[in-house]
Design an enzyme around this catalytic site. Structure first.
Site, PDB file in Angstrom:
ATOM      1  N   SER A   1      -4.972 -11.914   2.951  1.00 28.49           N
ATOM      2  CA  SER A   1      -6.186 -12.665   3.288  1.00 28.49           C
ATOM      3  C   SER A   1      -5.908 -13.925   4.102  1.00 28.49           C
ATOM      4  CB  SER A   1      -6.988 -13.004   2.023  1.00 28.49           C
ATOM      5  OG  SER A   1      -7.427 -11.813   1.385  1.00 28.49           O
TER       6      SER A   1
ATOM      7  N   GLU B   1       0.840  -1.206   0.000  1.00 30.03           N
ATOM      8  CA  GLU B   1       0.000   0.000   0.000  1.00 30.03           C
ATOM      9  C   GLU B   1       0.874   1.254   0.000  1.00 30.03           C
ATOM     10  OE1 GLU B   1      -2.358  -1.236   3.338  1.00 30.03           O
ATOM     11  OE2 GLU B   1      -3.235  -2.810   2.083  1.00 30.03           O
TER      12      GLU B   1
HETATM   13  P1  13P Z   1      -5.315  -8.682   4.679  1.00 31.60           P
HETATM   14  O1  13P Z   1      -4.983  -9.754   5.699  1.00 31.60           O
HETATM   15  O2  13P Z   1      -6.429  -7.789   5.106  1.00 31.60           O
HETATM   16  O3  13P Z   1      -5.493  -9.260   3.311  1.00 31.60           O
HETATM   17  O4  13P Z   1      -4.023  -7.736   4.604  1.00 31.60           O
HETATM   18  C1  13P Z   1      -2.776  -8.306   4.467  1.00 31.60           C
HETATM   19  C2  13P Z   1      -1.756  -7.254   4.639  1.00 31.60           C
HETATM   20  O5  13P Z   1      -1.638  -6.357   3.824  1.00 31.60           O
HETATM   21  C3  13P Z   1      -0.910  -7.315   5.826  1.00 31.60           C
HETATM   22  O6  13P Z   1       0.142  -6.412   5.739  1.00 31.60           O
END
Ligand code: 13P
Length: 261
Positions: free
Chosen positions: A223, A107
């Protein structure tokens, strides 16, 4: 999981929780994983919640981490404070109680322009101030579909770890997070994840030698949840998880931690 590497489950709370909410969630997590041995645990709240969470976790088996910090390099020296309005430096998060920091999350790469060179600088800053990094790598869906997964991840690992000595690399944790699996409910299959983890470990062997490569923990993220954690963690080169959504629910997070124990 391997018999020689201690599994490491970390929660990335992302841009969630006020300080009040974070203290409550941290307390629930600490209670839910109390006495669970054989696995290392950390939670990574936002900057503003670090100081609220630190005393809640003191004396528990849950460590504290941050999600990012700012550092620049000037004339070959790392600058960790100064005129960078709106930014937070590594010494600040360390003093707020963090022992770990997530670096180069997808991100941040996607929305804030982070690069492998920037992550490399941040890894060096971590060791300068006494933090340990969780270094994130992972391919986009388009890259996987184009058959470029291994190449993309290899470029990221080479860039992030460029020039680091083996004794520094050994203390780092890598999180393999396929971008298409993050927050989508679409987890990589255990076989898909293991394939990339094994590729990363082969690369680490080339870069740092077999002993260091065998010591480095590689978490899976994307996930990962209470239902699928055990089969992912059963893979030989999956040494833990970096958990997003499921880390915001203490019972789910505790189930994942116990799957790693
Ligand atoms: P999720 O477990 O919500 O898919 O996010 C994973 C993540 O980006 C952990 O840094």
């Amino acid at each position: 999981m391997s018999p020689t590497r201690t599994p490491f489950i970390a929660g990335n709370w992302k841009m969630n929780t006020t300080p009040t909410e974070a203290a409550r969630l941290a307390s629930e997590v600490a209670e839910a994983v109390r006495g669970v041995a054989g696995v290392q645990v950390a939670v990574c709240p936002p900057f503003t919640s670090l100081a609220a969470v630190a005393p809640v976790l003191a004396g528990t088996n849950v460590a504290l981490g941050a999600q990012n910090f700012h550092v620049v390099e000037k004339d070959g020296k790392l600058v960790t404070s100064g005129a960078y309005t709106g930014e937070v430096g590594p010494k600040m998060i360390k003093d707020a109680g963090a022992g770990w920091c997530i670096l180069g999350h997808s991100e941040r790469r996607q929305f804030f322009g982070e690069t492998d060179a920037g992550v490399n600088r941040k890894i060096r800053a971590c060791f300068e101030v006494g933090l340990l990094p969780i270094v994130c790598v992972g391919e986009l869906l388009s890259e996987r579909e184009a058959g470029q997964t291994e190449k993309v991840v290899e470029t990221q690992v080479r860039g992030c770890f460029a020039g680091l000595p083996a004794d520094v690399a050994r203390q780092c944790v890598i999180a393999y997070e396929p971008v298409w699996a993050i927050g989508t409910g679409r987890t990589a299959t255990p076989e898909q994840a293991q394939e990339v983890h094994a590729h990363i470990r082969r690369l680490l062997t080339e870069l740092f030698g077999a002993a260091t490569a065998e010591a480095i923990r590689i978490q899976y993220g994307g996930s990962m949840n209470a239902a699928n954690a055990a089969e992912l963690l059963a893979q030989a080169d999956i040494d833990g998880g970096l958990i997003g959504g499921a880390a915001l629910k203490a019972p789910d997070f505790a189930t994942i931690v116990k799957a790693g124990a």
